[in-house]
Design an enzyme around this catalytic site. Structure first.
Site, PDB file in Angstrom:
ATOM      1  N   ASN A 269      -8.230  -0.301  13.443  1.00 24.07           N
ATOM      2  CA  ASN A 269      -9.622  -0.284  12.976  1.00 24.07           C
ATOM      3  C   ASN A 269      -9.958  -1.527  12.141  1.00 24.07           C
ATOM      4  O   ASN A 269     -10.991  -1.573  11.482  1.00 24.07           O
ATOM      5  CB  ASN A 269      -9.905   0.989  12.174  1.00 24.07           C
ATOM      6  CG  ASN A 269      -9.100   1.049  10.878  1.00 24.07           C
ATOM      7  OD1 ASN A 269      -8.245   0.203  10.624  1.00 24.07           O
ATOM      8  ND2 ASN A 269      -9.377   2.053  10.059  1.00 24.07           N
TER       9      ASN A 269
ATOM     10  N   ASP B 285       0.844  -1.198   0.000  1.00 31.46           N
ATOM     11  CA  ASP B 285       0.000   0.000   0.000  1.00 31.46           C
ATOM     12  C   ASP B 285       0.878   1.247   0.000  1.00 31.46           C
ATOM     13  O   ASP B 285       2.076   1.172   0.293  1.00 31.46           O
ATOM     14  CB  ASP B 285      -0.968   0.000   1.197  1.00 31.46           C
ATOM     15  CG  ASP B 285      -0.283  -0.230   2.538  1.00 31.46           C
ATOM     16  OD1 ASP B 285       0.961  -0.263   2.597  1.00 31.46           O
ATOM     17  OD2 ASP B 285      -0.996  -0.380   3.540  1.00 31.46           O
TER      18      ASP B 285
ATOM     19  N   HIS C  54      -8.183  -2.651   9.583  1.00 33.66           N
ATOM     20  CA  HIS C  54      -7.737  -2.626   8.184  1.00 33.66           C
ATOM     21  C   HIS C  54      -6.545  -3.561   7.972  1.00 33.66           C
ATOM     22  O   HIS C  54      -5.794  -3.874   8.892  1.00 33.66           O
ATOM     23  CB  HIS C  54      -7.453  -1.195   7.704  1.00 33.66           C
ATOM     24  CG  HIS C  54      -6.189  -0.563   8.202  1.00 33.66           C
ATOM     25  ND1 HIS C  54      -5.988   0.796   8.169  1.00 33.66           N
ATOM     26  CD2 HIS C  54      -5.049  -1.075   8.744  1.00 33.66           C
ATOM     27  CE1 HIS C  54      -4.790   1.071   8.641  1.00 33.66           C
ATOM     28  NE2 HIS C  54      -4.209  -0.048   8.998  1.00 33.66           N
TER      29      HIS C  54
ATOM     30  N   GLU D  74      -9.661  -0.345   4.210  1.00 30.70           N
ATOM     31  CA  GLU D  74     -10.280   0.242   5.391  1.00 30.70           C
ATOM     32  C   GLU D  74     -11.670  -0.370   5.621  1.00 30.70           C
ATOM     33  O   GLU D  74     -12.206  -1.044   4.726  1.00 30.70           O
ATOM     34  CB  GLU D  74     -10.419   1.765   5.173  1.00 30.70           C
ATOM     35  CG  GLU D  74      -9.108   2.491   4.915  1.00 30.70           C
ATOM     36  CD  GLU D  74      -8.284   2.721   6.185  1.00 30.70           C
ATOM     37  OE1 GLU D  74      -8.516   2.050   7.210  1.00 30.70           O
ATOM     38  OE2 GLU D  74      -7.392   3.590   6.135  1.00 30.70           O
TER      39      GLU D  74
HETATM   40  P1  PGA Z   1       1.341  -1.030  13.062  1.00 30.46           P
HETATM   41  O1  PGA Z   1       0.287  -0.726  11.912  1.00 30.46           O
HETATM   42  O2  PGA Z   1       2.071  -2.253  12.637  1.00 30.46           O
HETATM   43  O3  PGA Z   1       2.192   0.188  13.074  1.00 30.46           O
HETATM   44  O4  PGA Z   1       0.565  -1.232  14.310  1.00 30.46           O
HETATM   45  C1  PGA Z   1      -0.485  -1.748  11.399  1.00 30.46           C
HETATM   46  C2  PGA Z   1      -1.460  -1.176  10.421  1.00 30.46           C
HETATM   47  O5  PGA Z   1      -2.025  -0.115  10.669  1.00 30.46           O
HETATM   48  O6  PGA Z   1      -1.692  -1.820   9.388  1.00 30.46           O
END
Ligand code: PGA
Length: 243
Positions: free
Chosen positions: A136, A71, A138, A143
């Site tokens: 959240n 992404d 995702h 999302e």
């Molecule tokens: P993080 O992010 O590994 O920094 O917790 C994960 C994400 O938001 O996909």
């Protein structure tokens, strides 16, 4: 559909990263030309550190593998350190003596929709996708509201994801859009791993694994994958139902 038959690896915090890196090294040794999507974010960083150490020891080489970007923000300048391409290069690729090929999402052109379509082809038929889990629910920038048949596409970002860009990495501006490999491509990959660490992820991991799948938690759709492995540390797994 193959919901609920995933493999769950719950590991002590001190063993988590080394275990995931060891599995990754095994996959690369089994298939040196592995085509793999790898995540950015905080979660995978210790795994990448272990992988770099494994390469230095001569235990693995990613030289013949290809990393396909998962992404990317749309609208950040190419040199912004918050960019996902900068993160994956800095956290892994540039640290390897013999780096893999890297297929970035070409976000800097005039037509992000065309860039997404191009990347959808690159993300088709992956051998392995490795994912972090957003607070959240995702995965990548899929999302809440995403669907399991979504292809690689331009997406509007959730507020929490936008805040992460500025809070965590000090992005120069707050992007409102991104491009992500879609759930359809993640679900058709040969294998899918979900990496989850820390107490703060315990609730959303429980939502993703132990409650009915639904668009409010895109990660819940990963249970449809016939070869899903969830690598959680003990803190992240603390709220899962007993198995
Ligand atoms: P993080 O992010 O590994 O920094 O917790 C994960 C994400 O938001 O996909």
């Amino acid at each position: 559909m193959n919901s609920g038959t995933f493999r769950l690896e719950v590991l002590p915090e001190g063993e988590w990263a080394r275990t995931v890196a060891t599995w990754l090294a095994v996959r690369v040794r089994e298939r040196p030309m592995l085509r793999v999507c790898l995540p950015t974010g905080d979660t995978p960083i210790p795994v990448y550190t272990e992988l770099v150490a494994a390469e230095r020891r001569g235990d693995v080489s990613l030289a013949s593998a290809t990393v396909i970007q998962l992404d990317e923000w749309v609208g950040l300048p190419p040199d912004d350190p918050a960019r996902c391409d900068a993160r994956i290069r800095g956290d892994l690729i540039d640290r390897l003596a013999a780096p893999p090929a890297f297929v970035p999402i070409e976000v800097d052109g005039p037509d992000p929709e065309a860039a997404a379509a191009l990347h959808d082809a690159a993300a088709s038929g992956l051998d392995l996708v490795v994912l972090g889990l957003g607070m959240n629910g995702h995965v990548g920038f899929n999302e809440p509201g995403s669907r399991p048949d979504d292809t690689t596409r331009l997406v509007r970002l959730a507020v929490s994801s936008r805040e992460a860009a500025t809070a965590k990495y000090g992005a120069g501006s707050t992007p409102t859009a991104g491009i992500t490999v879609g759930l359809a491509r993640l679900l058709e990959a040969g294998e899918c791993w979900l990496l989850v660490t820390g107490e703060r992820k315990a609730q959303i991991l429980r939502r993703a694994l132990d409650e009915p799948e639904g668009p409010d938690c895109p990660a819940s759709y990963l249970r449809r994958h016939p070869r899903l492995t969830v690598f959680a540390d003990e803190a992240a797994a603390a709220r899962l139902r007993p198995r």
